[in-house]
Design a protein around this motif. Sequence first.
Motif, PDB file in Angstrom:
ATOM      1  N   GLY A 277       0.821  -1.209   0.000  1.00 46.70           N
ATOM      2  CA  GLY A 277       0.000   0.000   0.000  1.00 46.70           C
ATOM      3  C   GLY A 277       0.850   1.253   0.000  1.00 46.70           C
ATOM      4  N   SER A 278       0.359   2.273  -0.679  1.00 50.06           N
ATOM      5  CA  SER A 278       1.040   3.561  -0.752  1.00 50.06           C
ATOM      6  C   SER A 278      -0.002   4.665  -0.798  1.00 50.06           C
ATOM      7  CB  SER A 278       1.911   3.619  -2.012  1.00 50.06           C
ATOM      8  OG  SER A 278       2.520   4.883  -2.147  1.00 50.06           O
ATOM      9  N   ARG A 279       0.447   5.902  -0.548  1.00 49.73           N
ATOM     10  CA  ARG A 279      -0.463   7.037  -0.719  1.00 49.73           C
ATOM     11  C   ARG A 279      -0.914   7.134  -2.167  1.00 49.73           C
ATOM     12  NH1 ARG A 279       2.823  11.982   1.483  1.00 49.73           N
ATOM     13  NH2 ARG A 279       4.499  10.673   0.722  1.00 49.73           N
ATOM     14  N   PHE A 280      -0.041   6.708  -3.065  1.00 55.01           N
ATOM     15  CA  PHE A 280      -0.328   6.766  -4.496  1.00 55.01           C
ATOM     16  C   PHE A 280      -0.348   5.344  -5.056  1.00 55.01           C
ATOM     17  CE2 PHE A 280       2.139  10.506  -3.236  1.00 55.01           C
ATOM     18  CZ  PHE A 280       1.189  11.487  -3.464  1.00 55.01           C
ATOM     19  N   LYS A 281      -1.484   4.931  -5.613  1.00 54.54           N
ATOM     20  CA  LYS A 281      -1.608   3.565  -6.125  1.00 54.54           C
ATOM     21  C   LYS A 281      -0.579   3.253  -7.209  1.00 54.54           C
ATOM     22  CE  LYS A 281      -6.359   2.449  -4.989  1.00 54.54           C
ATOM     23  NZ  LYS A 281      -7.645   1.952  -5.508  1.00 54.54           N
ATOM     24  N   LYS A 282      -0.198   4.264  -7.982  1.00 52.44           N
ATOM     25  CA  LYS A 282       0.801   4.054  -9.033  1.00 52.44           C
ATOM     26  C   LYS A 282       2.125   3.582  -8.443  1.00 52.44           C
ATOM     27  CE  LYS A 282       3.159   6.385 -12.822  1.00 52.44           C
ATOM     28  NZ  LYS A 282       3.365   7.636 -13.527  1.00 52.44           N
ATOM     29  N   LYS A 283       2.529   4.180  -7.330  1.00 57.00           N
ATOM     30  CA  LYS A 283       3.777   3.774  -6.662  1.00 57.00           C
ATOM     31  C   LYS A 283       3.658   2.357  -6.107  1.00 57.00           C
ATOM     32  CE  LYS A 283       7.876   4.802  -5.022  1.00 57.00           C
ATOM     33  NZ  LYS A 283       9.025   5.075  -5.858  1.00 57.00           N
ATOM     34  N   ALA A 284       2.505   2.036  -5.521  1.00 60.15           N
ATOM     35  CA  ALA A 284       2.289   0.678  -4.999  1.00 60.15           C
ATOM     36  C   ALA A 284       2.339  -0.347  -6.135  1.00 60.15           C
ATOM     37  CB  ALA A 284       0.954   0.607  -4.265  1.00 60.15           C
ATOM     38  N   LEU A 285       1.762  -0.004  -7.279  1.00 64.50           N
ATOM     39  CA  LEU A 285       1.802  -0.894  -8.443  1.00 64.50           C
ATOM     40  C   LEU A 285       3.237  -1.134  -8.896  1.00 64.50           C
ATOM     41  CD1 LEU A 285       0.505  -2.503 -10.728  1.00 64.50           C
ATOM     42  CD2 LEU A 285       0.180  -0.346 -11.962  1.00 64.50           C
ATOM     43  N   GLU A 286       4.061  -0.069  -8.917  1.00 67.66           N
ATOM     44  CA  GLU A 286       5.468  -0.211  -9.299  1.00 67.66           C
ATOM     45  C   GLU A 286       6.192  -1.191  -8.367  1.00 67.66           C
ATOM     46  OE1 GLU A 286       7.199   3.689  -9.295  1.00 67.66           O
ATOM     47  OE2 GLU A 286       5.839   4.418 -10.857  1.00 67.66           O
ATOM     48  N   PHE A 287       5.957  -1.065  -7.066  1.00 65.37           N
ATOM     49  CA  PHE A 287       6.580  -1.981  -6.095  1.00 65.37           C
ATOM     50  C   PHE A 287       6.074  -3.401  -6.299  1.00 65.37           C
ATOM     51  CE2 PHE A 287       8.792   1.293  -4.142  1.00 65.37           C
ATOM     52  CZ  PHE A 287       9.380   0.927  -2.934  1.00 65.37           C
ATOM     53  N   CYS A 288       4.789  -3.542  -6.563  1.00 69.98           N
ATOM     54  CA  CYS A 288       4.227  -4.882  -6.800  1.00 69.98           C
ATOM     55  C   CYS A 288       4.911  -5.561  -7.973  1.00 69.98           C
ATOM     56  CB  CYS A 288       2.724  -4.799  -7.060  1.00 69.98           C
ATOM     57  SG  CYS A 288       1.749  -4.769  -5.575  1.00 69.98           S
ATOM     58  N   LYS A 289       5.062  -4.843  -9.044  1.00 70.21           N
ATOM     59  CA  LYS A 289       5.720  -5.405 -10.226  1.00 70.21           C
ATOM     60  C   LYS A 289       7.172  -5.765  -9.933  1.00 70.21           C
ATOM     61  CE  LYS A 289       2.839  -3.152 -13.702  1.00 70.21           C
ATOM     62  NZ  LYS A 289       2.802  -2.134 -14.791  1.00 70.21           N
ATOM     63  N   GLU A 290       7.851  -4.893  -9.206  1.00 67.70           N
ATOM     64  CA  GLU A 290       9.269  -5.122  -8.906  1.00 67.70           C
ATOM     65  C   GLU A 290       9.485  -6.339  -8.010  1.00 67.70           C
ATOM     66  OE1 GLU A 290      13.099  -2.789  -6.932  1.00 67.70           O
ATOM     67  OE2 GLU A 290      11.315  -1.647  -7.498  1.00 67.70           O
ATOM     68  N   PHE A 291       8.570  -6.555  -7.065  1.00 70.10           N
ATOM     69  CA  PHE A 291       8.781  -7.615  -6.081  1.00 70.10           C
ATOM     70  C   PHE A 291       7.863  -8.823  -6.248  1.00 70.10           C
ATOM     71  CE2 PHE A 291      10.573  -3.841  -4.034  1.00 70.10           C
ATOM     72  CZ  PHE A 291      11.836  -4.331  -3.746  1.00 70.10           C
ATOM     73  N   GLY A 292       7.107  -8.871  -7.331  1.00 71.91           N
ATOM     74  CA  GLY A 292       6.297 -10.054  -7.609  1.00 71.91           C
ATOM     75  C   GLY A 292       5.080 -10.212  -6.727  1.00 71.91           C
ATOM     76  N   CYS A 293       4.545  -9.114  -6.256  1.00 73.63           N
ATOM     77  CA  CYS A 293       3.342  -9.136  -5.428  1.00 73.63           C
ATOM     78  C   CYS A 293       2.132  -8.976  -6.348  1.00 73.63           C
ATOM     79  CB  CYS A 293       3.412  -7.989  -4.420  1.00 73.63           C
ATOM     80  SG  CYS A 293       1.985  -7.870  -3.354  1.00 73.63           S
ATOM     81  N   ASN A 294       1.010  -9.572  -5.980  1.00 74.07           N
ATOM     82  CA  ASN A 294      -0.165  -9.538  -6.848  1.00 74.07           C
ATOM     83  C   ASN A 294      -1.207  -8.505  -6.459  1.00 74.07           C
ATOM     84  OD1 ASN A 294       0.751 -11.675  -8.469  1.00 74.07           O
ATOM     85  ND2 ASN A 294       0.050 -13.143  -6.966  1.00 74.07           N
ATOM     86  N   SER A 295      -1.071  -7.886  -5.299  1.00 72.45           N
ATOM     87  CA  SER A 295      -2.121  -7.003  -4.808  1.00 72.45           C
ATOM     88  C   SER A 295      -1.517  -5.688  -4.321  1.00 72.45           C
ATOM     89  CB  SER A 295      -2.870  -7.700  -3.672  1.00 72.45           C
ATOM     90  OG  SER A 295      -3.955  -6.940  -3.242  1.00 72.45           O
ATOM     91  N   TYR A 296      -2.201  -4.597  -4.625  1.00 75.79           N
ATOM     92  CA  TYR A 296      -1.730  -3.284  -4.203  1.00 75.79           C
ATOM     93  C   TYR A 296      -2.919  -2.373  -3.963  1.00 75.79           C
ATOM     94  CZ  TYR A 296      -2.792  -1.551  -8.871  1.00 75.79           C
ATOM     95  OH  TYR A 296      -3.438  -1.193 -10.019  1.00 75.79           O
ATOM     96  N   GLY A 297      -2.667  -1.258  -3.289  1.00 81.08           N
ATOM     97  CA  GLY A 297      -3.726  -0.294  -3.023  1.00 81.08           C
ATOM     98  C   GLY A 297      -3.218   0.819  -2.135  1.00 81.08           C
ATOM     99  N   THR A 298      -4.150   1.424  -1.401  1.00 82.30           N
ATOM    100  CA  THR A 298      -3.806   2.496  -0.469  1.00 82.30           C
ATOM    101  C   THR A 298      -3.461   1.890   0.881  1.00 82.30           C
ATOM    102  OG1 THR A 298      -6.075   2.734   0.311  1.00 82.30           O
ATOM    103  CG2 THR A 298      -5.434   4.052  -1.633  1.00 82.30           C
ATOM    104  N   TYR A 299      -3.035   2.758   1.807  1.00 74.31           N
ATOM    105  CA  TYR A 299      -2.776   2.293   3.180  1.00 74.31           C
ATOM    106  C   TYR A 299      -4.025   1.631   3.756  1.00 74.31           C
ATOM    107  CZ  TYR A 299       1.141   5.670   3.053  1.00 74.31           C
ATOM    108  OH  TYR A 299       2.261   6.381   2.739  1.00 74.31           O
ATOM    109  N   GLU A 300      -5.166   2.275   3.550  1.00 81.43           N
ATOM    110  CA  GLU A 300      -6.426   1.769   4.098  1.00 81.43           C
ATOM    111  C   GLU A 300      -6.785   0.406   3.502  1.00 81.43           C
ATOM    112  OE1 GLU A 300      -6.077   4.888   2.756  1.00 81.43           O
ATOM    113  OE2 GLU A 300      -6.086   6.035   4.626  1.00 81.43           O
ATOM    114  N   ASP A 301      -6.493   0.219   2.223  1.00 80.51           N
ATOM    115  CA  ASP A 301      -6.772  -1.064   1.570  1.00 80.51           C
ATOM    116  C   ASP A 301      -5.990  -2.191   2.233  1.00 80.51           C
ATOM    117  OD1 ASP A 301      -8.430   0.222  -0.288  1.00 80.51           O
ATOM    118  OD2 ASP A 301      -6.809   0.451  -1.758  1.00 80.51           O
ATOM    119  N   VAL A 302      -4.738  -1.911   2.572  1.00 83.15           N
ATOM    120  CA  VAL A 302      -3.908  -2.924   3.239  1.00 83.15           C
ATOM    121  C   VAL A 302      -4.510  -3.270   4.601  1.00 83.15           C
ATOM    122  CG1 VAL A 302      -1.644  -3.432   4.236  1.00 83.15           C
ATOM    123  CG2 VAL A 302      -1.798  -2.237   2.050  1.00 83.15           C
ATOM    124  N   LEU A 303      -4.876  -2.264   5.368  1.00 83.04           N
ATOM    125  CA  LEU A 303      -5.405  -2.496   6.712  1.00 83.04           C
ATOM    126  C   LEU A 303      -6.764  -3.187   6.698  1.00 83.04           C
ATOM    127  CD1 LEU A 303      -4.343   0.854   8.378  1.00 83.04           C
ATOM    128  CD2 LEU A 303      -3.266  -1.389   8.637  1.00 83.04           C
TER     129      LEU A 303
END
Length: 95
Positions: free
Chosen positions: A59-85
């Motif tokens: 999760g990130s303040r900006f979904k675009k940044k979270a998506l970039e991390f997901c792609k880099e680290f092979g994670c399938n799910s991303y969103g905001t801080y609240e989405d993670v919680l």
Amino acid sequence: METQIINNQKSDFPLKNQITYNNFNKKIRFGIIGCSRIAKKAMIPAINDSEFAEISMIGSRFKKKALEFCKEFGCNSYGTYEDVLKNKDIEAVYI
């Protein structure tokens, strides 16, 4: 469990190298809050290298940044801080 002698004292606890950390044969599902440099350089690689844990969501303040991390680290799910919680599948959170 058999009693063991540790430092000349009886103990019913297993020795450290005999403890089973994950009795359920599943990994702890982590959510990451924040796409920081320390998360990128240390925490996420450590979780990915562990046989006991996996990254389930970033999760990130900006979904675009979270998506970039997901792609880099092979994670399938991303969103905001609240989405993670709010994600019921997350068992532990790194902030």
